[in-house]
Design a protein around this motif. Structure first.
Motif, PDB file in Angstrom:
ATOM      1  N   LEU A   1       4.259  -5.445  -1.937  1.00 28.26           N
ATOM      2  CA  LEU A   1       2.839  -5.257  -2.216  1.00 28.26           C
ATOM      3  C   LEU A   1       2.681  -4.003  -3.066  1.00 28.26           C
ATOM      4  N   ARG A   2       1.794  -4.076  -4.031  1.00 25.63           N
ATOM      5  CA  ARG A   2       1.620  -2.958  -4.961  1.00 25.63           C
ATOM      6  C   ARG A   2       0.684  -1.896  -4.390  1.00 25.63           C
ATOM      7  N   ASP A   3       1.011  -0.638  -4.666  1.00 22.52           N
ATOM      8  CA  ASP A   3       0.135   0.471  -4.312  1.00 22.52           C
ATOM      9  C   ASP A   3      -1.038   0.513  -5.281  1.00 22.52           C
ATOM     10  N   ASN A   4      -2.074   1.256  -4.901  1.00 22.10           N
ATOM     11  CA  ASN A   4      -3.203   1.474  -5.793  1.00 22.10           C
ATOM     12  C   ASN A   4      -3.678   2.911  -5.598  1.00 22.10           C
ATOM     13  N   ASP A   5      -3.451   3.733  -6.612  1.00 22.78           N
ATOM     14  CA  ASP A   5      -3.829   5.142  -6.551  1.00 22.78           C
ATOM     15  C   ASP A   5      -5.123   5.436  -7.297  1.00 22.78           C
TER      16      ASP A   5
END
Length: 175
Positions: free
Chosen positions: A107-111
């Motif tokens: 799952l991709r991070d989101n900053d």
């Protein structure tokens, strides 16, 4: 003194199980624990993202969304120990650090700091749906090795992920 004979349990297919790690073969332990390691990294990633969005929620429905995401994050976090301990119980290893999470997560991070409430909820809906699919994949691996206990646990987690995605979908589609 004579060596004690190891008892092997027949499986559904009539084959004998290895006496290692609760009767699973080394290959099964390796494959299941690797699957659980990726799953645990994904769950930690989703937990962190859900908490981040909880902390940074704004807008007209702030209180409702803030409380919903806190509830969802608690549910997600609650399964981490079960995943890690199942891998260890089987004789495998689990994650050891944040770096280990980063190496195994899918799952991709989101900053980003400029997301709207709707964008946050939409992304969490997609991530929970993806997690449900990853759980199904893990279920297949465990089922292949006749790991009934892990498949049973995963079935509950699939239902939870689908429920979270459903709640988020209902909110996003109505706003």
């Amino acid at each position: 003194m004579p060596q004690k004979e190891q008892i092997q349990t027949p499986t559904k297919t009539g084959s004998k199980r290895s006496p290692t790690a609760l009767g699973f073969s080394e290959h099964a332990v390796s494959e299941i624990s690797e699957t659980l390691r990726h799953l645990l990294a994904d769950v930690f990633s989703l937990y962190m993202k859900t908490k981040s969005f909880h902390w940074h929620m704004t807008g007209r429905h702030f209180r409702d969304y803030h409380l919903l995401l806190d509830e969802q994050a608690a549910q997600i976090y609650a399964i981490t120990d079960d995943i890690a301990e199942r891998a260890r119980k089987l004789g495998g290893t689990s994650l050891r650090s944040i770096g280990d999470v980063a190496r195994h997560q899918r799952l991709r991070d989101n900053d980003r700091g400029d997301l709207t409430a709707r964008e946050m909820l939409t992304e969490l809906r997609e991530d929970n749906s993806l997690l449900a699919n990853l759980l199904r994949d893990a279920h297949e691996v465990c089922e292949k090795h006749d790991d009934v206990a892990t498949t049973s646990m995963i079935e509950v987690w699939i239902d939870q992920a689908e429920r979270r995605a459903w709640f988020l979908r209902e909110i996003v589609e109505q706003s």
